[in-house]
Design an enzyme around this catalytic site. Structure first.
Site, PDB file in Angstrom:
ATOM      1  N   THR A  18       0.901  -1.219  -0.157  1.00  0.00           N
ATOM      2  CA  THR A  18      -0.027   0.064  -0.008  1.00  0.00           C
ATOM      3  C   THR A  18       0.922   1.229   0.139  1.00  0.00           C
ATOM      4  O   THR A  18       0.547   2.390  -0.613  1.00  0.00           O
ATOM      5  CB  THR A  18      -0.953   0.057   1.202  1.00  0.00           C
ATOM      6  OG1 THR A  18      -1.509  -1.209   1.550  1.00  0.00           O
ATOM      7  CG2 THR A  18      -1.939   0.984   1.112  1.00  0.00           C
ATOM      8  N   ARG A  22       7.733  -2.409   2.769  1.00  0.00           N
ATOM      9  CA  ARG A  22       7.949  -2.667   4.283  1.00  0.00           C
ATOM     10  C   ARG A  22       8.248  -4.088   4.454  1.00  0.00           C
ATOM     11  O   ARG A  22       7.422  -4.884   4.244  1.00  0.00           O
ATOM     12  CB  ARG A  22       6.561  -2.351   5.028  1.00  0.00           C
ATOM     13  CG  ARG A  22       6.216  -0.724   4.924  1.00  0.00           C
ATOM     14  CD  ARG A  22       5.259  -0.534   5.756  1.00  0.00           C
ATOM     15  NE  ARG A  22       4.920   1.092   5.336  1.00  0.00           N
ATOM     16  CZ  ARG A  22       3.954   1.605   5.622  1.00  0.00           C
ATOM     17  NH1 ARG A  22       3.028   1.101   6.487  1.00  0.00           N
ATOM     18  NH2 ARG A  22       3.948   2.921   5.335  1.00  0.00           N
ATOM     19  N   SER A 113       6.013   3.861   8.811  1.00  0.00           N
ATOM     20  CA  SER A 113       4.733   4.326   9.364  1.00  0.00           C
ATOM     21  C   SER A 113       4.405   3.859  10.926  1.00  0.00           C
ATOM     22  O   SER A 113       4.978   4.224  11.924  1.00  0.00           O
ATOM     23  CB  SER A 113       3.479   4.284   8.363  1.00  0.00           C
ATOM     24  OG  SER A 113       2.539   5.056   8.470  1.00  0.00           O
ATOM     25  N   HIS A 114       3.039   3.349  10.949  1.00  0.00           N
ATOM     26  CA  HIS A 114       2.573   2.921  12.167  1.00  0.00           C
ATOM     27  C   HIS A 114       3.050   1.662  12.372  1.00  0.00           C
ATOM     28  O   HIS A 114       2.801   1.167  13.680  1.00  0.00           O
ATOM     29  CB  HIS A 114       1.165   2.960  11.807  1.00  0.00           C
ATOM     30  CG  HIS A 114       0.665   2.054  10.583  1.00  0.00           C
ATOM     31  ND1 HIS A 114       0.815   2.243   9.637  1.00  0.00           N
ATOM     32  CD2 HIS A 114      -0.009   0.690  10.743  1.00  0.00           C
ATOM     33  CE1 HIS A 114       0.392   1.304   8.634  1.00  0.00           C
ATOM     34  NE2 HIS A 114      -0.058   0.255   9.459  1.00  0.00           N
ATOM     35  N   ASP A 277       1.250   9.407  14.055  1.00  0.00           N
ATOM     36  CA  ASP A 277       1.779   8.128  13.904  1.00  0.00           C
ATOM     37  C   ASP A 277       3.359   8.353  13.616  1.00  0.00           C
ATOM     38  O   ASP A 277       3.942   9.202  13.795  1.00  0.00           O
ATOM     39  CB  ASP A 277       1.141   7.128  12.778  1.00  0.00           C
ATOM     40  CG  ASP A 277       1.794   7.953  11.482  1.00  0.00           C
ATOM     41  OD1 ASP A 277       1.768   9.052  11.302  1.00  0.00           O
ATOM     42  OD2 ASP A 277       1.656   7.125  10.398  1.00  0.00           O
ATOM     43  N   ASP A 279       5.392   8.435  10.960  1.00  0.00           N
ATOM     44  CA  ASP A 279       6.072   9.304  10.127  1.00  0.00           C
ATOM     45  C   ASP A 279       5.061  10.608  10.141  1.00  0.00           C
ATOM     46  O   ASP A 279       5.628  11.128   9.355  1.00  0.00           O
ATOM     47  CB  ASP A 279       6.193   8.536   8.816  1.00  0.00           C
ATOM     48  CG  ASP A 279       4.969   8.130   8.135  1.00  0.00           C
ATOM     49  OD1 ASP A 279       3.977   7.764   9.033  1.00  0.00           O
ATOM     50  OD2 ASP A 279       4.738   7.737   6.881  1.00  0.00           O
ATOM     51  N   ASP A 281       2.081  11.184   9.292  1.00  0.00           N
ATOM     52  CA  ASP A 281       1.331  11.698   8.305  1.00  0.00           C
ATOM     53  C   ASP A 281      -0.218  11.460   8.958  1.00  0.00           C
ATOM     54  O   ASP A 281      -1.445  11.653   8.019  1.00  0.00           O
ATOM     55  CB  ASP A 281       1.395  10.668   6.994  1.00  0.00           C
ATOM     56  CG  ASP A 281       1.545   9.363   7.006  1.00  0.00           C
ATOM     57  OD1 ASP A 281       1.528   8.811   8.071  1.00  0.00           O
ATOM     58  OD2 ASP A 281       1.885   8.861   6.212  1.00  0.00           O
ATOM     59  N   ARG A 282      -0.475  10.608   9.958  1.00  0.00           N
ATOM     60  CA  ARG A 282      -1.746  10.129  10.296  1.00  0.00           C
ATOM     61  C   ARG A 282      -2.063  11.061  11.579  1.00  0.00           C
ATOM     62  O   ARG A 282      -1.140  11.850  12.378  1.00  0.00           O
ATOM     63  CB  ARG A 282      -1.941   9.000  10.743  1.00  0.00           C
ATOM     64  CG  ARG A 282      -1.340   7.901   9.705  1.00  0.00           C
ATOM     65  CD  ARG A 282      -2.160   6.610  10.206  1.00  0.00           C
ATOM     66  NE  ARG A 282      -1.526   5.411   9.298  1.00  0.00           N
ATOM     67  CZ  ARG A 282      -2.253   4.215   9.418  1.00  0.00           C
ATOM     68  NH1 ARG A 282      -2.823   3.888  10.324  1.00  0.00           N
ATOM     69  NH2 ARG A 282      -1.688   3.392   8.436  1.00  0.00           N
ATOM     70  N   GLU A 363      -8.891   9.178   4.652  1.00  0.00           N
ATOM     71  CA  GLU A 363      -8.925   7.866   4.592  1.00  0.00           C
ATOM     72  C   GLU A 363      -9.586   7.307   6.395  1.00  0.00           C
ATOM     73  O   GLU A 363      -9.111   8.030   7.079  1.00  0.00           O
ATOM     74  CB  GLU A 363      -7.638   7.016   4.607  1.00  0.00           C
ATOM     75  CG  GLU A 363      -7.041   7.177   3.225  1.00  0.00           C
ATOM     76  CD  GLU A 363      -6.001   6.169   2.896  1.00  0.00           C
ATOM     77  OE1 GLU A 363      -5.984   5.110   2.335  1.00  0.00           O
ATOM     78  OE2 GLU A 363      -4.788   6.455   3.248  1.00  0.00           O
ATOM     79  N   SER A 365      -8.347   5.309   8.115  1.00  0.00           N
ATOM     80  CA  SER A 365      -6.981   4.788   8.951  1.00  0.00           C
ATOM     81  C   SER A 365      -6.429   5.996   9.662  1.00  0.00           C
ATOM     82  O   SER A 365      -5.220   6.022   9.664  1.00  0.00           O
ATOM     83  CB  SER A 365      -6.365   4.101   8.069  1.00  0.00           C
ATOM     84  OG  SER A 365      -5.920   4.824   7.006  1.00  0.00           O
ATOM     85  N   LYS A 376      -0.724  12.457   3.075  1.00  0.00           N
ATOM     86  CA  LYS A 376      -1.683  12.925   4.273  1.00  0.00           C
ATOM     87  C   LYS A 376      -0.750  13.394   5.266  1.00  0.00           C
ATOM     88  O   LYS A 376       0.426  13.275   5.315  1.00  0.00           O
ATOM     89  CB  LYS A 376      -2.768  11.427   4.874  1.00  0.00           C
ATOM     90  CG  LYS A 376      -1.526  10.444   5.301  1.00  0.00           C
ATOM     91  CD  LYS A 376      -2.461   9.346   5.595  1.00  0.00           C
ATOM     92  CE  LYS A 376      -1.649   7.879   6.178  1.00  0.00           C
ATOM     93  NZ  LYS A 376      -1.134   7.159   4.925  1.00  0.00           N
ATOM     94  N   ARG A 496      -8.949  -7.039   7.243  1.00  0.00           N
ATOM     95  CA  ARG A 496      -9.519  -5.813   7.676  1.00  0.00           C
ATOM     96  C   ARG A 496     -10.989  -5.634   7.475  1.00  0.00           C
ATOM     97  O   ARG A 496     -11.536  -6.179   6.457  1.00  0.00           O
ATOM     98  CB  ARG A 496      -9.105  -4.568   7.068  1.00  0.00           C
ATOM     99  CG  ARG A 496      -7.614  -4.177   7.324  1.00  0.00           C
ATOM    100  CD  ARG A 496      -7.145  -2.685   7.305  1.00  0.00           C
ATOM    101  NE  ARG A 496      -5.889  -2.527   7.316  1.00  0.00           N
ATOM    102  CZ  ARG A 496      -4.774  -2.638   8.106  1.00  0.00           C
ATOM    103  NH1 ARG A 496      -5.123  -2.980   9.562  1.00  0.00           N
ATOM    104  NH2 ARG A 496      -3.508  -2.394   8.014  1.00  0.00           N
TER     105      ARG A 496
HETATM  106  C1  VG1 Z   1      -3.021   1.202   5.722  1.00  0.00           C
HETATM  107  C2  VG1 Z   1      -4.196   2.040   5.875  1.00  0.00           C
HETATM  108  C3  VG1 Z   1      -4.212   2.822   4.442  1.00  0.00           C
HETATM  109  C4  VG1 Z   1      -3.080   3.795   4.590  1.00  0.00           C
HETATM  110  C5  VG1 Z   1      -1.777   2.802   4.776  1.00  0.00           C
HETATM  111  C6  VG1 Z   1      -0.622   3.661   4.886  1.00  0.00           C
HETATM  112  O1  VG1 Z   1      -3.036   0.324   4.694  1.00  0.00           O
HETATM  113  O2  VG1 Z   1      -5.511   1.121   5.928  1.00  0.00           O
HETATM  114  O3  VG1 Z   1      -5.517   3.629   4.646  1.00  0.00           O
HETATM  115  O4  VG1 Z   1      -3.118   4.343   3.345  1.00  0.00           O
HETATM  116  O5  VG1 Z   1      -1.870   1.992   5.898  1.00  0.00           O
HETATM  117  O6  VG1 Z   1      -0.557   4.568   5.608  1.00  0.00           O
HETATM  118  P1  VG1 Z   1      -3.243  -1.281   4.824  1.00  0.00           P
HETATM  119  O7  VG1 Z   1      -2.993  -1.762   3.243  1.00  0.00           O
HETATM  120  O8  VG1 Z   1      -2.570  -2.047   5.632  1.00  0.00           O
HETATM  121  O9  VG1 Z   1      -4.677  -1.275   5.023  1.00  0.00           O
HETATM  122  V1  VG1 Z   1       0.904   4.972   6.533  1.00  0.00           V
HETATM  123  O10 VG1 Z   1       0.562   5.987   7.890  1.00  0.00           O
HETATM  124  O11 VG1 Z   1       1.434   3.556   6.835  1.00  0.00           O
HETATM  125  O12 VG1 Z   1       1.655   5.703   5.279  1.00  0.00           O
HETATM  126 CO    CO Z   2       2.144   7.025   8.534  1.00  0.00          CO
END
Ligand code: VG1
Ligand code: CO
Length: 543
Positions: A18, A22, A113-114, A277, A279, A281-282, A363, A365, A376, A496
């Protein structure tokens, strides 16, 4: 100092998900693994002479090593100039901001990210293009193809570059400019929001806690909230980026940010709470005893956007990812603007913003943003809320309550089943897809299915098609169940399940969310056989 050509081999599974590649840190530490992916990026980009690239990451474990490797490879590939955040630090929205402001050719973002950090945690890398946003699928697929064909990479053997002072040095023929990671971003925020009004709000004694979760948002939040806006010292908690995020799981939701949630319901709670989060962006927005769902946050920002100077002329359109609730759709309708529905992942918003079709994106999330950058942006959303609170004089609870009264409430929840056996998850999705044609028209637990499909997106701008983006079951009353597999997890599969129910009647706006959705939960389980197939009785995380 010379440029070396090092023999290597392709690694299996370097397909970006996505949000880029990672993997576990231990995978990235294999000799040649990171180099392979970076070589593939450079090969995809072609001739880089005269080009500037931006580089930075969320400061997690392995960030500094990766930055040095990438700099030394960039020098070997003839990049003219690299802009690097001091200490290797740049939040994801800051990379996007710097690429745009300095008219760079693109940038490399180092973040998972998270996902948790540290030696046993995760690491990640992605490429952003010159509009500041994540590379579209055409480029990520080309990068992946190159990772499969690689037999060597090129790298300079020069000593490590000092990244701890803002200054310009050279590496081979390449210029390395170490920049203040916060300055460009903070300047942009100052242009978008009414800093005078927010400053006055804090001066009147308004209180806030911002939880940086020991990740990269801390320095940005401190500089802007405590520095430029005069919030008292201590407003930002967990504000120091740590390589392992202090053991926190820097995914801002009421489960992971339990400390903040508890603080906001305790006696003497601050007026406003927020978290970001890994990085930055959330964002999570919290009022006294209320956590705002991200889908509602997008809708409320859209409905009140004109209070912020950067949006005073109104918004052009809204885009939301398909699983995000339809709360924003109702605002778009009231404003007479378009609301686009895209697949999950910020990269799908880029074309819409570049074409001037949308201003706001979101989003479910905990991701919200606008066309000020092409990622974001966590702190941006927090500043938007502060601007709304300052301009209206209302509390978070009031803004949310009044929004529901006007537009109705979209009860919403996401149930995550993490680290599920990947084969079982794939089989579940395959079985669901087979059932889809027979679901339409069926009565299910008090609902009737209006439409059941696997979401296919056609980009309105470049007409590219993304298929298999999530199984959705849409009821005649607008309620929805969506199933998809995560593209960011690094252990087994993450399923999910997204649940949404609309309630227009204000006397029914105070229900418990899980209770309001329990009928849909039962249907979701029945249709998917999730519990039998995965052996899981309950979700790992409910948000
Ligand atoms: C998750 C979220 C998605 C978001 C992505 C990257 O992806 O659901 O909405 O864009 O993380 O966010 P997934 O494929 O695990 O559902 V971040 O803050 O990691 O850039
Ligand atoms: Co992030």
């Amino acid at each position: 100092m010379t440029i070396q050509t090092v023999a290597t081999k392709p690694f299996a599974g370097q397909r970006p998900g996505t949000s880029g590649l990672r993997k576990k840190v231990t995978e990235f530490q294999q000799p040649g693994y990171l180099e392979n992916f970076v070589e593939a990026i450079f090969q995809t980009l072609g001739n880089l002479s005269g080009r500037t690239l931006v580089l930075g990451g969320d400061g997690r474990f392995f960030n500094r090593n990766a930055i040095q490797t990438i700099l030394h490879m960039a020098a070997a590939h003839g990049v003219a100039r690299m802009l690097v955040g001091r200490g290797g630090i740049l939040s994801t929205p800051a990379v996007s901001c710097v690429i745009r402001k300095r008219a760079a050719f693109g940038g490399i973002v180092l973040s998972a990210s998270h996902n948790p950090g540290g030696p046993d945690g995760d690491f990640g890398i992605k490429y952003n293009i010159e509009n500041g946003g994540p590379a579209p699928e055409k480029i990520t697929e080309a990068i992946f193809a190159n990772t499969q064909a690689i037999s060597s990479y090129r790298i300079s053997d020069a000593p490590a570059v000092d990244l701890d002072d803002v200054k310009i040095t050279t590496l081979e023929a390449m210029q390395v400019e170490v920049i203040d990671p916060v300055a460009d971003y903070a300047e942009l925020m100052g242009r978008l929001f009414d800093f005078d009004a927010i400053r006055a709000l804090f001066a009147r004694g308004f209180t806030m806690k911002f939880d940086g979760m020991s990740a990269v948002s801390g320095p940005y939040a401190r500089a802007i909230l405590e520095g430029m806006l005069g919030a008292p010292a201590g407003t930002v908690i967990n504000g120091e980026p740590l390589e392992d995020f202090g053991g926190h799981h820097p995914d801002p939701n009421p489960v992971n940010a339990a400390e903040l949630i508890a603080l906001m319901s305790a006696p003497g709670a601050p007026d406003f709470g927020a978290a970001s989060d890994g990085d930055a962006d959330r964002n999570m927005i919290v009022g006294r005893s209320i956590a705002v769902t991200p889908s509602d946050s997008l809708a409320i920002i859209a409905a009140n956007a004109r209070v912020a100077p950067g949006y005073a002329a109104g918004i052009k359109g809204i885009a939301r990812s398909m699983p995000t609730s339809r709360a924003a759709d109702r605002v778009a309708e009231a404003l007479g603007i378009d609301c686009f529905e895209t697949p999950t992942g910020w990269k799908y918003f880029g074309n819409l913003m570049d074409a001037g079709l949308v201003t706001l994106c979101g989003e479910e999330s905990y991701g919200t943003g606008s066309d000020h950058v092409r990622e974001k942006d966590g702190l941006w959303a927090v500043l938007f809320w502060l601007n709304m609170l300052a301009s209206t004089g209302k509390s978070v609870e009031q803004l949310v309550g009044e929004h529901w009264a006007r537009f109705g409430r979209n009860y919403y929840s996401r149930h995550d089943y993490e680290a599920v056996d990947a084969t079982a998850a794939d089989a579940m999705m395959a079985a669901l897809r087979e059932k889809l044609p027979n679901l339409a028209g069926q009565a299910l637990g008090g609902f009737r299915v209006a439409q059941a499909d696997d979401f296919v997106y056609t980009d309105p701008v470049d007409k590219s098609i993304a298929s298999r983006q999530g199984v959705r079951i849409i009821m005649t009353d607008g309620s929805r169940i969506v199933f998809r597999l995560s593209g960011t997890g690094t252990e087994g599969a993450t399923i999910r399940v997204y649940l949404e129910r609309y309630e227009a009647d204000p006397s029914r706006h105070a229900l418990d969310t899980q209770q309001a959705l329990s009928g849909l939960v039962a249907i979701a389980d029945g249709v998917s056989e999730l519990h039998q197939r995965t052996g899981r009785q309950a979700p790992s995380v409910i948000t």
